[in-house]
Design a protein around this motif. Structure first.
Motif, mmCIF file in Angstrom:
data_model
loop_
_atom_site.group_PDB
_atom_site.id
_atom_site.type_symbol
_atom_site.label_atom_id
_atom_site.label_comp_id
_atom_site.label_asym_id
_atom_site.label_seq_id
_atom_site.Cartn_x
_atom_site.Cartn_y
_atom_site.Cartn_z
ATOM 1 N N PRO A 1 41.946 47.771 36.531
ATOM 2 C CA PRO A 1 42.133 47.617 35.036
ATOM 3 C C PRO A 1 42.736 46.126 34.898
ATOM 4 C CG PRO A 1 44.245 48.603 36.402
ATOM 5 C CD PRO A 1 42.946 48.446 37.136
ATOM 6 N N ARG A 2 42.817 45.267 35.801
ATOM 7 C CA ARG A 2 42.731 43.732 35.496
ATOM 8 C C ARG A 2 41.558 42.819 35.297
ATOM 9 N NH1 ARG A 2 45.979 42.938 41.015
ATOM 10 N NH2 ARG A 2 44.432 44.370 41.699
ATOM 11 N N LEU A 3 40.283 43.620 35.552
ATOM 12 C CA LEU A 3 39.170 43.055 35.445
ATOM 13 C C LEU A 3 38.073 43.886 34.642
ATOM 14 C CD1 LEU A 3 38.420 43.004 39.574
ATOM 15 C CD2 LEU A 3 39.258 41.080 37.942
ATOM 16 N N GLU A 4 37.256 42.982 34.080
ATOM 17 C CA GLU A 4 36.038 43.427 33.121
ATOM 18 C C GLU A 4 34.930 43.142 33.541
ATOM 19 O OE1 GLU A 4 35.243 43.874 28.257
ATOM 20 O OE2 GLU A 4 36.552 42.430 29.031
ATOM 21 N N VAL A 5 33.992 43.966 34.027
ATOM 22 C CA VAL A 5 32.590 43.469 34.192
ATOM 23 C C VAL A 5 31.730 43.220 32.934
ATOM 24 C CG1 VAL A 5 30.472 43.786 35.248
ATOM 25 C CG2 VAL A 5 32.403 44.532 36.384
ATOM 26 N N VAL A 6 31.468 41.902 32.449
ATOM 27 C CA VAL A 6 30.896 41.472 31.214
ATOM 28 C C VAL A 6 29.270 41.711 31.095
ATOM 29 C CG1 VAL A 6 32.888 40.730 30.409
ATOM 30 C CG2 VAL A 6 31.207 39.326 31.352
ATOM 31 N N LEU B 1 40.401 38.110 41.543
ATOM 32 C CA LEU B 1 41.562 37.732 40.901
ATOM 33 C C LEU B 1 41.963 36.308 41.237
ATOM 34 C CD1 LEU B 1 43.212 41.075 41.049
ATOM 35 C CD2 LEU B 1 42.457 40.145 39.063
ATOM 36 N N ALA B 2 42.246 35.798 42.475
ATOM 37 C CA ALA B 2 42.413 34.767 42.997
ATOM 38 C C ALA B 2 41.620 33.458 42.315
ATOM 39 C CB ALA B 2 42.443 34.576 44.543
ATOM 40 N N ALA B 3 40.072 33.756 42.326
ATOM 41 C CA ALA B 3 39.270 32.743 41.755
ATOM 42 C C ALA B 3 39.671 32.502 40.381
ATOM 43 C CB ALA B 3 37.960 33.252 41.814
ATOM 44 N N ALA B 4 40.061 33.310 39.440
ATOM 45 C CA ALA B 4 40.437 33.310 38.030
ATOM 46 C C ALA B 4 41.590 32.738 37.942
ATOM 47 C CB ALA B 4 40.349 34.974 37.371
ATOM 48 N N ALA B 5 42.477 32.767 38.818
ATOM 49 C CA ALA B 5 44.103 32.218 38.720
ATOM 50 C C ALA B 5 43.895 30.705 39.397
ATOM 51 C CB ALA B 5 44.794 33.199 39.331
ATOM 52 N N ASP B 6 42.625 30.322 39.959
ATOM 53 C CA ASP B 6 42.616 28.996 40.609
ATOM 54 C C ASP B 6 43.557 28.866 41.604
ATOM 55 O OD1 ASP B 6 40.397 27.976 38.653
ATOM 56 O OD2 ASP B 6 42.123 27.671 37.298
ATOM 57 N N ARG B 7 43.564 30.196 42.609
ATOM 58 C CA ARG B 7 44.510 30.099 43.718
ATOM 59 C C ARG B 7 43.552 30.532 44.924
ATOM 60 N NH1 ARG B 7 45.932 35.353 44.194
ATOM 61 N NH2 ARG B 7 46.136 36.617 42.389
ATOM 62 N N PRO B 8 44.017 30.089 46.039
ATOM 63 C CA PRO B 8 43.032 30.289 47.145
ATOM 64 C C PRO B 8 43.452 31.776 47.665
ATOM 65 C CG PRO B 8 44.847 29.164 48.011
ATOM 66 C CD PRO B 8 45.029 29.327 46.296
#
Length: 239
Positions: free
Chosen positions: A42-47, A128-135
């Protein structure tokens, strides 16, 4: 295969806006499988999905691009560089996970690397990590890095290593400064010194992901120290 677009109006879950993901792969079975993995969260949406980068991106903006490294028989490291230079967050998703390949895509600007055999959980957490700019370091990346020691390993001071470790643990430089009881300027100096030392050793690390890979590769930081299997830092923390 054409491009499959999905309406990408702003949607919200309990944690806020969903992460918009575009997937590029030239194998229909893989494409549909990865799409189903991400769409189930639910945190992701494939566009958008498809086998051509430009066509997929023409469907609309995406927070993260999940990109197969080999498209139509050609390695597309140059496309990684182009997309990264344009400000796109690129996660490379590939069956080619040799250390040299991983470092090449990270040096090209990819924010993360994921092997195709990693599975759903690592795929979701990496995006999710990539979207939040964290490793986020999945097992294959950790194994590839730890398994390759180089004689050109730079010598980092204890303070430089501590600053890097806290920064890699998704802290902002301001948070690192508070934790170490030093100024934010000094934290930046520690990080910059590490970059300079790697550049002088002939192994430049221009991005945070590349610097993390170098540090793990040299044994300066262990993957488990940054949470290899747990990646639950707040998504709104600045890098």
């Amino acid at each position: 295969m054409g491009t499959d677009t999905v309406a990408s109006g702003m949607t919200y879950g309990s944690g806020g806006a969903r992460v918009a993901v575009a997937i590029v792969d030239d194998h229909p079975v893989v494409l549909e499988g990865v799409r189903s993995w991400l769409a189930a969260d639910p945190r992701l949406e494939v566009v958008a999905t498809g086998d051509n980068v430009d066509a997929v991106l023409s469907a609309g903006p995406a927070d993260v691009i999940l990109l197969d490294l080999r498209l139509h028989g050609r390695m597309v490291v140059d496309k990684v560089s182009e997309l990264s230079a344009a400000g796109q967050r690129v996660v490379v998703y590939s069956e080619h996970h040799e250390s040299s390949t991983i470092l090449a895509v990270l040096d090209a600007g990819a924010v993360a690397f994921l092997a195709k055999h990693e599975g759903r959980d690592h795929c979701v957490e990496t995006v999710l990590a990539a979207a939040a700019d964290r490793p986020y370091v999945p097992p294959s990346l950790a194994g590839a890095m730890v398994g390759d020691r180089r004689s050109t390993r730079p010598a980092l001071s204890d303070k430089e290593r501590e600053a890097l470790l806290l920064w890699f643990q998704s802290m902002s430089k301001a948070s690192v400064a508070k934790r170490m009881q030093i100024s934010e300027h000094t934290v930046k100096q520690y990080v910059d010194r590490a970059r300079i030392k790697y550049a002088r050793a002939g192994r430049p690390a221009a991005t945070k992901s590349a610097l993390l890979a170098r540090a793990i590769e040299d044994g300066l930081i262990r993957p488990e120290e940054i949470g290899t299997y747990r990646s639950h830092a707040s998504p709104d923390r600045p890098a």
